[in-house]
Design a protein around this motif. Sequence first.
Motif, short mmCIF file in Angstrom:
data_model
loop_
_atom_site.label_atom_id
_atom_site.label_comp_id
_atom_site.label_asym_id
_atom_site.label_seq_id
_atom_site.Cartn_x
_atom_site.Cartn_y
_atom_site.Cartn_z
N TRP A 138 0.84 -1.19 0.00
CA TRP A 138 0.00 0.00 0.00
C TRP A 138 0.88 1.24 0.00
CZ3 TRP A 138 -5.40 0.27 0.13
CH2 TRP A 138 -6.05 -0.98 0.18
N THR A 139 0.69 2.10 -0.99
CA THR A 139 1.45 3.36 -1.07
C THR A 139 0.84 4.37 -0.11
OG1 THR A 139 1.97 2.96 -3.39
CG2 THR A 139 2.19 5.22 -2.59
N PRO A 140 1.63 4.91 0.82
CA PRO A 140 1.09 5.88 1.78
C PRO A 140 0.62 7.16 1.09
CG PRO A 140 3.21 5.03 2.52
CD PRO A 140 3.04 4.61 1.09
N PRO A 141 -0.43 7.77 1.61
CA PRO A 141 -0.88 9.06 1.08
C PRO A 141 0.05 10.18 1.56
CG PRO A 141 -2.20 8.46 2.96
CD PRO A 141 -1.28 7.29 2.70
N PRO A 142 -0.04 11.36 0.96
CA PRO A 142 0.78 12.49 1.43
C PRO A 142 0.40 12.90 2.85
CG PRO A 142 -0.16 12.91 -0.76
CD PRO A 142 -0.83 11.70 -0.23
N ASN A 143 1.39 13.42 3.59
CA ASN A 143 1.11 13.96 4.92
C ASN A 143 0.11 15.11 4.81
OD1 ASN A 143 2.73 12.28 6.52
ND2 ASN A 143 4.56 13.45 6.03
N PRO A 144 -0.76 15.29 5.83
CA PRO A 144 -0.79 14.59 7.12
C PRO A 144 -1.62 13.31 7.13
CG PRO A 144 -2.42 16.33 7.16
CD PRO A 144 -1.75 16.41 5.81
N GLU A 145 -2.07 12.86 5.93
CA GLU A 145 -2.85 11.63 5.88
C GLU A 145 -1.96 10.43 6.22
OE1 GLU A 145 -6.20 11.02 4.53
OE2 GLU A 145 -6.63 13.16 4.65
N GLN A 146 -2.55 9.45 6.90
CA GLN A 146 -1.83 8.23 7.25
C GLN A 146 -2.74 7.03 7.04
OE1 GLN A 146 1.32 8.21 7.84
NE2 GLN A 146 1.78 10.31 8.48
N LEU A 147 -2.13 5.89 6.72
CA LEU A 147 -2.89 4.67 6.50
C LEU A 147 -3.13 3.92 7.80
CD1 LEU A 147 -1.28 3.12 3.29
CD2 LEU A 147 -3.65 3.88 3.53
N SER A 148 -4.30 3.32 7.89
CA SER A 148 -4.60 2.38 8.96
C SER A 148 -5.43 1.25 8.37
CB SER A 148 -5.35 3.06 10.12
OG SER A 148 -6.53 3.68 9.66
N PHE A 149 -5.39 0.11 9.01
CA PHE A 149 -6.05 -1.09 8.51
C PHE A 149 -7.01 -1.61 9.58
CE2 PHE A 149 -2.01 -0.55 6.43
CZ PHE A 149 -2.32 -0.73 5.09
#
Length: 238
Positions: A138-149
């Motif tokens: 999974w490619t992380p989104p740009p800050n300040p967005e962060q991935l969680s599952f």
Amino acid sequence: MELIKPPPPVILDHPGSVRFAAGSETGPRSHTWRVVGKTNSQGHDDIYVGTRQTMNLIKISLHDAKPPRYQVPSTVFTWNERDSSNAQVTRKMTVIMERTEPIVPGWRHELEILTPTTTFGTFPETPRLKAGEVIQWWTPPPNPEQLSFHFYIGDAESRLDSMSDHVGDVCQMQLGSGRKLWIVAQSTPMTDLFAEDIRNHVASLPVDPRLIQPFTLRKLPNRAPLLLDLSVMYHPVS
């Protein structure tokens, strides 16, 4: 919520396994997380969650009801305590956590894995993947967005046609008892205060390379357990 292009989901009509990670195979990354669904001879389901490197030592288990030990489906945290030299296991520890409330009839939010880029490490995949094993990246989104599952489990008789507020499916798995596992990814902004809290927490951790610190567990009342990925603390032996 930042829109990203998700990788293809894993769809299983039977108990099986999936591996996923955030970041890049050749750059900063999270741990590889492994999820294994199993059904025993009595028809009870178990779902095991941990990092690929340390799952045999520390993990979360999402158990079906198994009286007398588990009167109801239970989320269980297990790990091995070791001696001062970290050479031998002194005892196996188990903590059973309270159940979450249903989000809709028959479905519960049972677990969350947070993979902020601020806790990413840089290391090759170890041990090497076996033939047929793949990682869903999974490619992380740009800050300040962060991935969680997020892990959701549905009862055998329940139905849920769609999941809102997510950027893609990781896995849908049909279990032997009829229960269903649905893992989705979310992209949400991280506040400066929460980011600072994570930085302070990581800075407070011991740096002894012998210690096994794949994640930190947080459990708040009426909330799903949260696992904070600590791949920044992983230093594979060369």
